[in-house]
Write an enzyme that holds these catalytic residues in place. Structure first.
Site, PDB file in Angstrom:
ATOM      1  N   HIS A  21       1.282  -1.222   0.252  1.00 40.61           N
ATOM      2  CA  HIS A  21       0.050  -0.142  -0.109  1.00 40.61           C
ATOM      3  C   HIS A  21       1.334   1.127   0.126  1.00 40.61           C
ATOM      4  O   HIS A  21       0.397   2.057  -0.864  1.00 40.61           O
ATOM      5  CB  HIS A  21      -0.636   0.735   1.352  1.00 40.61           C
ATOM      6  CG  HIS A  21      -2.029  -0.931   1.315  1.00 40.61           C
ATOM      7  ND1 HIS A  21      -2.675  -1.103  -0.230  1.00 40.61           N
ATOM      8  CD2 HIS A  21      -2.131  -2.532   1.960  1.00 40.61           C
ATOM      9  CE1 HIS A  21      -3.715  -2.624   0.756  1.00 40.61           C
ATOM     10  NE2 HIS A  21      -3.307  -3.423   1.724  1.00 40.61           N
ATOM     11  N   ARG A 176       6.392   2.030  -9.724  1.00 37.13           N
ATOM     12  CA  ARG A 176       7.337   2.733  -9.085  1.00 37.13           C
ATOM     13  C   ARG A 176       7.996   3.210  -9.725  1.00 37.13           C
ATOM     14  O   ARG A 176       8.535   3.001 -11.442  1.00 37.13           O
ATOM     15  CB  ARG A 176       8.678   1.761  -8.012  1.00 37.13           C
ATOM     16  CG  ARG A 176       8.088   0.995  -7.031  1.00 37.13           C
ATOM     17  CD  ARG A 176       9.392   1.044  -6.338  1.00 37.13           C
ATOM     18  NE  ARG A 176       9.104  -0.808  -6.438  1.00 37.13           N
ATOM     19  CZ  ARG A 176      10.084  -1.790  -6.941  1.00 37.13           C
ATOM     20  NH1 ARG A 176      11.469  -1.958  -5.936  1.00 37.13           N
ATOM     21  NH2 ARG A 176       9.723  -3.506  -6.840  1.00 37.13           N
ATOM     22  N   GLU A 273       5.775  -5.434 -12.459  1.00 36.58           N
ATOM     23  CA  GLU A 273       7.080  -4.998 -12.838  1.00 36.58           C
ATOM     24  C   GLU A 273       7.035  -5.608 -14.088  1.00 36.58           C
ATOM     25  O   GLU A 273       7.474  -4.867 -15.113  1.00 36.58           O
ATOM     26  CB  GLU A 273       7.732  -5.035 -11.707  1.00 36.58           C
ATOM     27  CG  GLU A 273       6.990  -4.163 -10.620  1.00 36.58           C
ATOM     28  CD  GLU A 273       7.262  -4.403  -9.123  1.00 36.58           C
ATOM     29  OE1 GLU A 273       7.555  -3.242  -8.706  1.00 36.58           O
ATOM     30  OE2 GLU A 273       8.744  -5.017  -9.161  1.00 36.58           O
TER      31      GLU A 273
END
Length: 374
Positions: A21, A176, A273
């Site tokens: 989270h 990210r 990712e």
């Protein structure tokens, strides 16, 4: 609206709910800062504060944060508990009432209740990042980055009728920043394999997979999670096997993944990712919360699932090994002349292209733009 807007991120990360989270909220927060917005994280415990501090410290581009230092803050709520959000309501309502800045409340918690959202909505715009579809959330922006086939989209929209705006699908995956604008290189010959089981390896996948992949032409890059109980054994093996390379506490995961040609990964966020980078991958599962992502990627024909290590470990290991073999070499490769492209290389290029098309790594930026204009 505009660059003076303040975005409150209400989320947590600790030993009970892990770090996911906080990590994905930080990705959105970083994009918000780059758009000139102010960011304030509201957290409930010291564990969350420590984890967020580590995320800040490990960010590969600290200059971005330094430039935005006056626009970033962390506040610990005195009455908060990550699993009982309603008890913090009086404190949060007081905070929002006293704030005169245009603001948005970005919430990422599996424990949110309808009464919590109803109490906040008259005071502030609300964005909610959802995975579970527990109820029809009364919010201004609802984000769910599930892999959603066209046939399932009507059901998703029907489940979120109380939301003002919907961001549905993988275009809104808040990866990210290191996975944004990066793509793997598909080399003609497979030599480097990326292997990860996540934070732990309770079924000893890594040790067993090393026994399966005995072809020393492959370099095995194994990511060791902080709760991996086989760590000492793996390091002992690495001293004996020159083709075994171990990695721990990796801050720039994208760069490590980019050095590899194929991946074998436990299902979860890591699949998104790897998809953004375009690295052909096979998944496996070791926990119930990984089943949905493994199934979704397999159903669209992009990342096959080798199975569940808990129920049939030998079949999982064999399927993973077979995947590596099939993506590295097949009988037709032997017939390809030097001037032509081998079938296995062509297959990997095709998978790479489809992966990058599904997830382009810009989801956090798209969400930040919506928060700016909400």
């Amino acid at each position: 609206m505009g660059t003076n807007r303040l975005i409150y991120f209400r989320t947590d990360g600790n030993s009970q709910i892990a770090s996911g989270h906080l990590v994905r909220c930080f990705s959105v927060a970083l994009s918000c800062l780059q758009l000139g917005l102010k960011v304030c994280f509201l957290i409930s415990d010291e564990d969350s504060n420590d984890l967020l501090t580590r995320i800040l410290g490990s960010h590969p581009a600290p200059s971005v944060l330094n430039d935005c230092e006056n626009n970033f803050s962390i506040m610990r709520l005195k009455t908060a508990a990550f699993d009982h959000p309603d008890q913090e309501l009086p404190e949060v309502l007081s905070l929002l009432t006293s704030n005169t800045t245009s603001a948005v409340y970005f919430l990422d918690s599996y424990y949110v209740t309808e009464s919590y959202l109803q109490a906040l909505r008259p005071l502030i715009k609300i964005a909610y990042l959802d995975d579970l579809k527990l109820f029809d959330y009364p919010v201004d922006l609802l984000i769910n980055y599930d892999i959603i086939p066209d046939t399932a989209m009507p059901a998703y929209r029907a489940a979120y009728q109380n939301a003002g705006k919907l961001f549905l699908g993988t275009a809104y995956t808040p990866l990210r920043s290191q996975f944004q604008d990066k793509k793997a290189c598909i080399r003609k010959q497979v030599s480097h394999l990326f292997i990860t089981t996540g934070a732990s390896d309770p079924y000893h996948f890594c040790l067993k997979f090393i026994d399966k992949i005995i072809d020393s032409s492959f370099i095995l890059h194994i990511l060791i999670g902080k709760f991996n109980t086989d760590k000492e054994t793996l390091y002992r093996l690495a001293r004996e096997l020159p083709y075994l390379i171990l990695h721990e506490n990796v801050s720039d995961m994208a760069s490590l993944m980019q050095t590899c040609d194929l991946a074998v990964s436990a299902a979860g966020t890591t699949l998104y990712e790897l998809c953004a980078l375009g690295i052909p991958t096979i998944s496996f599962t070791i926990a119930d919360n990984q089943l949905s992502s493994a199934q979704a990627f397999e159903e669209i024909g992009l990342i096959p699932c080798a199975g569940d290590m808990r129920s049939n470990p030998e079949a999982v290991l064999q399927s993973a090994a077979d995947f590596v073999t099939s993506m590295s070499y097949n009988a037709k490769d032997k017939l390809a002349d030097a001037a032509s492209l081998s079938p296995s290389y062509t297959k990997r290029v095709s998978v790479h292209t489809r992966m990058c098309h599904l997830i382009d790594g810009k989801g956090a930026y798209r969400i930040a733009l919506a928060l700016k204009s909400l």
